[in-house]
Design a protein around this motif. Structure first.
Motif, mmCIF file in Angstrom:
data_model
loop_
_atom_site.group_PDB
_atom_site.id
_atom_site.type_symbol
_atom_site.label_atom_id
_atom_site.label_comp_id
_atom_site.label_asym_id
_atom_site.label_seq_id
_atom_site.Cartn_x
_atom_site.Cartn_y
_atom_site.Cartn_z
ATOM 1 N N ILE A 37 0.836 -1.198 0.000
ATOM 2 C CA ILE A 37 0.000 0.000 0.000
ATOM 3 C C ILE A 37 0.873 1.252 0.000
ATOM 4 C CG2 ILE A 37 -1.851 1.240 1.180
ATOM 5 C CD1 ILE A 37 -2.640 -1.465 -0.076
ATOM 6 N N LEU A 38 2.001 1.200 0.706
ATOM 7 C CA LEU A 38 2.933 2.331 0.690
ATOM 8 C C LEU A 38 3.418 2.628 -0.730
ATOM 9 C CD1 LEU A 38 5.228 1.893 3.828
ATOM 10 C CD2 LEU A 38 3.912 3.934 3.205
ATOM 11 N N ILE A 39 3.621 1.589 -1.504
ATOM 12 C CA ILE A 39 4.071 1.777 -2.895
ATOM 13 C C ILE A 39 3.037 2.567 -3.690
ATOM 14 C CG2 ILE A 39 4.510 0.555 -5.078
ATOM 15 C CD1 ILE A 39 5.785 -1.686 -3.336
ATOM 16 N N LEU A 40 1.767 2.230 -3.523
ATOM 17 C CA LEU A 40 0.707 2.947 -4.237
ATOM 18 C C LEU A 40 0.591 4.388 -3.730
ATOM 19 C CD1 LEU A 40 -2.135 0.262 -4.435
ATOM 20 C CD2 LEU A 40 -0.209 0.656 -5.994
ATOM 21 N N ILE A 41 0.726 4.571 -2.427
ATOM 22 C CA ILE A 41 0.651 5.916 -1.851
ATOM 23 C C ILE A 41 1.769 6.794 -2.397
ATOM 24 C CG2 ILE A 41 0.931 7.245 0.282
ATOM 25 C CD1 ILE A 41 -0.486 4.927 1.744
ATOM 26 N N VAL A 42 2.994 6.286 -2.370
ATOM 27 C CA VAL A 42 4.139 7.062 -2.866
ATOM 28 C C VAL A 42 3.957 7.395 -4.342
ATOM 29 C CG1 VAL A 42 6.616 6.972 -3.375
ATOM 30 C CG2 VAL A 42 5.761 6.193 -1.145
ATOM 31 N N ALA A 43 3.463 6.412 -5.116
ATOM 32 C CA ALA A 43 3.280 6.631 -6.550
ATOM 33 C C ALA A 43 2.284 7.752 -6.824
ATOM 34 C CB ALA A 43 2.812 5.334 -7.219
ATOM 35 N N LEU A 44 1.214 7.844 -6.016
ATOM 36 C CA LEU A 44 0.234 8.904 -6.213
ATOM 37 C C LEU A 44 0.723 10.237 -5.658
ATOM 38 C CD1 LEU A 44 -3.273 7.274 -5.563
ATOM 39 C CD2 LEU A 44 -2.345 8.113 -7.704
ATOM 40 N N PHE A 45 1.349 10.219 -4.480
ATOM 41 C CA PHE A 45 1.776 11.471 -3.867
ATOM 42 C C PHE A 45 2.955 12.114 -4.605
ATOM 43 C CE2 PHE A 45 -0.961 10.476 -0.327
ATOM 44 C CZ PHE A 45 -1.326 11.730 0.144
ATOM 45 N N ARG A 46 3.670 11.355 -5.388
ATOM 46 C CA ARG A 46 4.746 11.945 -6.185
ATOM 47 C C ARG A 46 4.207 12.963 -7.179
ATOM 48 N NH1 ARG A 46 8.233 7.227 -8.746
ATOM 49 N NH2 ARG A 46 9.062 9.021 -9.889
ATOM 50 N N SER A 47 2.977 12.756 -7.630
ATOM 51 C CA SER A 47 2.355 13.697 -8.574
ATOM 52 C C SER A 47 1.132 14.366 -7.965
ATOM 53 C CB SER A 47 1.969 12.958 -9.864
ATOM 54 O OG SER A 47 1.128 11.849 -9.582
#
Length: 222
Positions: A37-47
């Motif tokens: 879930i952290l991977i998905l969060i980081v991927a979205l918060f990067r943009s």
């Protein structure tokens, strides 16, 4: 998007292996559960600054899902309700995200209402002090499913989001079944069923969001 999906799948498999090889008390268990879930969060918060409103809401929903994952992974009494509350907030945020630019479409609420009421009535004799929290949560997941089904745009993001919502409902139903209706169910089997469907649901909602974001950015750039 492909890179984060590959990483998500790999780390999801790591946690599924952890379920059948170690206990919740192991120091590795919680990190292995939340990394996907952290991977998905980081991927979205990067943009995050350039995300549309729906994308930002899904990102925040994932954060509350992470809190829920963390509470439910703690092998002590008293963390189920905070975990349930965190996921309830996540479901309400997802519901709002799906509602943006959508009509009410009350007819589409009927199957979710029937399922929610029926499942709750089956659970009630087993819930005890958890009757009210579980009732609120069932309402939230059915609301989320209805709003995903009621989106106006019948495109790839619609189908991904709706499938994600339905699989999320399935995952939560497995939790309720194994906790309240069949306490004799093998815990590893139950946990595998719960986490496989949960990870798939979150991935589908994430993919719906990213696909829609890419479509919007493509239109803006033309």
């Amino acid at each position: 998007m492909a890179k984060e999906i590959v990483l998500f799948v790999l780390f999801s498999v790591v946690h599924l292996l952890a379920i059948v090889t170690i206990s919740k008390e192991d120091v590795f268990y919680l990190p292995s559960k939340i990394v996907p879930i952290l991977i998905l969060i980081v991927a979205l918060f990067r943009s995050f600054p350039t995300l549309e409103k729906r994308g930002k809401l899904v990102a925040v929903g994932l954060v509350f899902s992470l809190f829920g994952d963390s509470f439910l992974a703690i092998p002590k009494e008293g963390y189920f309700v905070p975990g349930l509350g965190s996921f309830l907030i996540a479901q309400l945020i997802y519901s709002y995200a799906f509602t943006i630019d959508s009509k009410i479409k009350p007819v589409l609420a009927i199957p979710f209402l029937l399922f929610g009421c029926s499942f709750f009535m089956v659970l009630v004799p087993k819930l005890g002090a958890l009757t009210i929290p579980v009732g609120f949560y069932i309402s939230a997941i059915c609301l989320m499913g209805w709003r995903a089904a009621a989106r106006n745009s019948i495109t790839k993001p619609f189908y991904l989001g709706l499938l994600g919502a339905l699989v999320f409902i399935l995952s939560d139903s497995i939790i309720a079944y194994s906790m309240f209706l069949n306490r004799e169910m093998d815990r590893s089997v139950a946990s595998l069923g719960i986490m496989i469907t949960y990870y798939l649901a979150q991935l589908l909602i994430y993919a719906a969001t990213k696909t829609e974001e890419l479509d919007v950015q493509s239109v803006k750039n033309t």
